[in-house]
Design an enzyme around this catalytic site. Structure first.
Site, PDB file in Angstrom:
ATOM      1  N   ASN A  97     -10.939  63.022 -24.448  1.00  0.00           N
ATOM      2  CA  ASN A  97     -10.807  62.191 -25.703  1.00  0.00           C
ATOM      3  C   ASN A  97     -10.124  63.176 -26.559  1.00  0.00           C
ATOM      4  O   ASN A  97     -10.643  63.881 -27.196  1.00  0.00           O
ATOM      5  CB  ASN A  97     -12.043  61.740 -26.260  1.00  0.00           C
ATOM      6  CG  ASN A  97     -11.872  61.040 -27.610  1.00  0.00           C
ATOM      7  OD1 ASN A  97     -10.909  60.718 -27.823  1.00  0.00           O
ATOM      8  ND2 ASN A  97     -13.153  60.512 -28.183  1.00  0.00           N
TER       9      ASN A  97
ATOM     10  N   ARG B 108      -9.274  58.400 -23.345  1.00  0.00           N
ATOM     11  CA  ARG B 108      -9.476  57.392 -24.025  1.00  0.00           C
ATOM     12  C   ARG B 108      -8.237  57.391 -24.938  1.00  0.00           C
ATOM     13  O   ARG B 108      -7.714  58.455 -25.231  1.00  0.00           O
ATOM     14  CB  ARG B 108     -10.416  57.902 -25.108  1.00  0.00           C
ATOM     15  CG  ARG B 108     -11.014  56.805 -26.358  1.00  0.00           C
ATOM     16  CD  ARG B 108     -11.978  57.124 -26.983  1.00  0.00           C
ATOM     17  NE  ARG B 108     -12.245  56.299 -27.870  1.00  0.00           N
ATOM     18  CZ  ARG B 108     -13.107  56.361 -28.862  1.00  0.00           C
ATOM     19  NH1 ARG B 108     -13.892  57.263 -28.933  1.00  0.00           N
ATOM     20  NH2 ARG B 108     -13.421  55.464 -29.777  1.00  0.00           N
TER      21      ARG B 108
ATOM     22  N   HIS C 206     -12.840  50.362 -30.906  1.00  0.00           N
ATOM     23  CA  HIS C 206     -14.157  50.526 -30.436  1.00  0.00           C
ATOM     24  C   HIS C 206     -14.525  49.732 -29.203  1.00  0.00           C
ATOM     25  O   HIS C 206     -15.779  49.507 -28.977  1.00  0.00           O
ATOM     26  CB  HIS C 206     -15.353  50.444 -31.410  1.00  0.00           C
ATOM     27  CG  HIS C 206     -15.156  51.297 -32.499  1.00  0.00           C
ATOM     28  ND1 HIS C 206     -15.328  50.960 -33.941  1.00  0.00           N
ATOM     29  CD2 HIS C 206     -14.786  52.484 -32.697  1.00  0.00           C
ATOM     30  CE1 HIS C 206     -15.176  52.169 -34.837  1.00  0.00           C
ATOM     31  NE2 HIS C 206     -15.030  52.976 -33.980  1.00  0.00           N
TER      32      HIS C 206
ATOM     33  N   GLU D 171     -19.245  55.787 -24.612  1.00  0.00           N
ATOM     34  CA  GLU D 171     -17.850  55.437 -24.289  1.00  0.00           C
ATOM     35  C   GLU D 171     -17.229  56.422 -23.103  1.00  0.00           C
ATOM     36  O   GLU D 171     -16.385  55.883 -22.433  1.00  0.00           O
ATOM     37  CB  GLU D 171     -17.125  55.736 -25.574  1.00  0.00           C
ATOM     38  CG  GLU D 171     -17.379  54.694 -26.720  1.00  0.00           C
ATOM     39  CD  GLU D 171     -17.028  55.392 -28.037  1.00  0.00           C
ATOM     40  OE1 GLU D 171     -17.984  56.355 -28.552  1.00  0.00           O
ATOM     41  OE2 GLU D 171     -16.365  54.851 -28.714  1.00  0.00           O
TER      42      GLU D 171
ATOM     43  N   ARG E  98     -12.763  56.666 -44.098  1.00  0.00           N
ATOM     44  CA  ARG E  98     -11.645  55.346 -44.347  1.00  0.00           C
ATOM     45  C   ARG E  98     -12.210  54.434 -45.094  1.00  0.00           C
ATOM     46  O   ARG E  98     -13.529  54.213 -45.315  1.00  0.00           O
ATOM     47  CB  ARG E  98     -11.425  54.843 -42.882  1.00  0.00           C
ATOM     48  CG  ARG E  98     -10.564  55.663 -42.036  1.00  0.00           C
ATOM     49  CD  ARG E  98     -10.504  55.201 -40.624  1.00  0.00           C
ATOM     50  NE  ARG E  98     -11.035  56.133 -39.549  1.00  0.00           N
ATOM     51  CZ  ARG E  98     -11.376  55.780 -38.404  1.00  0.00           C
ATOM     52  NH1 ARG E  98     -11.097  54.437 -37.882  1.00  0.00           N
ATOM     53  NH2 ARG E  98     -11.802  56.531 -37.628  1.00  0.00           N
TER      54      ARG E  98
END
Ligand code: ADP
Length: 395
Positions: free
Chosen positions: A9, A86, A174, A372, A234
């Protein structure tokens, strides 16, 4: 033959990795932080933590080369390694993981403008590994893919149709986390998995996903990873008119607005103290309370919209660093769902139990740690074992 799988990732300043054995057991995981400055490689192998500094100024490609060299040298099983990445954006093209070849890489490059802050680092890692180990198979797994079957109107903005056709539409992110949650629920609670579930991925990035029968039918993130919930740094939902005002009347250019929305807003911007929920939960400063109030308020607002879209909700799953660990945030959210029949089991919530609702609750409240990396490892193996399905793309 199953290969060991390295999951990568790659972000702007860090590379996270996880090495899986042929039977998908995690052998080693770690990360290289502060790329661009003084990078540090930390890893956890056999339950033991290791940490060491790399040369200052080590590039992404050099860091990956060192990492792969070390893994190849130290792990007998890595002879026939495969790598799963990813990749944040699959655009409208990729609705499933895909094995990398020249043409795929070209198409992924074309998607860079859709995710300019993330995609280049994902692709740089793929390119670097291709340069060093050209025969190592690599698979791209997309954060958008799980949402690929969401249809209109949930993917639309109220813009002229040509903008949607040009890719200005809602995608959702996600997806690897939500896919893992859906898979895990199907294994552990098939009755709930078959129903209407909202999953809340609350990490540094945060979003909600409406699942019906295990499929994503809507999500709070849209065109970019800015939409929806307020996050660590964010902003979440923002009136586009505010952007026009900032640019037209506050002298802010695209770079300044980008920095504001992605890096200086959210919990960090509102509290003025930290993006990290742990810092906010342990601080007495009044503005931390305001930031947490807004965080919870935004979750409830988005949750309400998704629950109406689902025409009811049977379960709510918390995941991500905050969802898995913050009993406070889970309590605040769950208490506001009392009118829908949700009833929190306080003791279960305090110990981060898998089910945190009472037996009489009309909505099942769950905590499921996401994985993940594990999802990417499974997809990578699946793609390599079923090459005939490699080009599973939408038109
Ligand atoms: P990322 O999106 O980078 O993978 P994580 O899923 O690790 O992030 O989530 C990071 C967030 O989880 C941070 O805001 C952190 O404060 C929060 N978090 C982690 N542990 C706890 C805890 N025990 N209590 C409250 N928040 C926590």
């Amino acid at each position: 033959m199953n290969r060991p799988i390295l999951v990568i990732n790659s972000g702007s300043s860090s590379i996270k990795y996880c090495l899986y054995s042929t039977d998908l057991k995690c052998l080693d995981r770690g990360q290289i932080d502060r790329l661009g400055g003084q990078p540090t490689l930390t890893s956890r192998r056999d339950g033991e933590a290791h940490s060491r500094e790399l040369h200052a100024g080590t590039s992404h490609a050099q860091a990956l080369e060192q990492l792969l060299d070390e893994l190849m040298a130290s792990e007998a099983q890595t002879d026939h390694l495969a790598v799963g990445h990813r990749v944040v954006h699959g655009g409208s093209d990729f609705s499933a993981p895909v094995t990398i070849d020249d043409s795929v890489l070209q198409r992924l490059q074309a998607i860079v403008p859709l995710a300019p802050l993330h995609q280049p680092y994902n692709l740089a890692a793929i390119g670097a590994i291709r340069d060093i180990y050209p025969d190592t198979p690599q698979v791209a797994c997309f954060d958008t893919a799980f949402h690929a079957n969401i249809g209109k109107p949930a993917t639309q903005f109220g813009l002229p149709a040509r903008y949607h056709d040009a890719g200005v539409r809602r995608y959702g992110f996600h997806g690897l986390s939500y896919e893992y949650i859906a898979t895990r629920l199907a294994d552990t609670d098939p009755q709930l998995a078959a129903g209407r579930v909202i999953a809340a991925h609350l990490g540094n990035g945060a979003s909600l996903c409406a699942l019906h029968g295990g499929q994503s039918v809507d999500t709070s993130m849209g065109f970019s990873t800015l939409e929806g919930l307020m996050m660590g740094t964010r902003c979440g939902r923002l009136d586009p008119g505010a952007l026009l005002y900032m640019q037209a009347s506050m002298g802010m250019d695209v770079e300044a607005v980008t920095a504001l929305l992605y890096h200086e807003s959210g919990l960090k911007g509102v509290s003025g103290i930290s993006h990290d929920m742990r810092d906010l939960e342990t601080s007495d400063a009044p503005q931390t309370r305001e930031a947490i109030d807004l965080y919870v308020y935004r979750i409830l607002a988005e949750l309400g919209a998704l629950a109406v879209g689902l025409q009811g909700i049977d379960g709510l799953v918390f995941t991500g660093g905050i969802g898995e660990n913050s009993a406070h945030i889970r309590r605040r959210v769950s208490e506001c769902l009392g009118w829908l029949g949700a009833e929190l089991d306080e003791a279960a919530n305090e110990r981060n139990a898998r089910v945190i609702s009472t037996a009489g609750s009309r909505i099942k409240l769950c905590v499921i740690p996401t994985d993940e990396e594990g999802m990417i490892a499974r997809h990578t193996r699946e793609r390599l074992n079923h090459p005939e399905e490699l080009k599973d793309t939408r038109t």
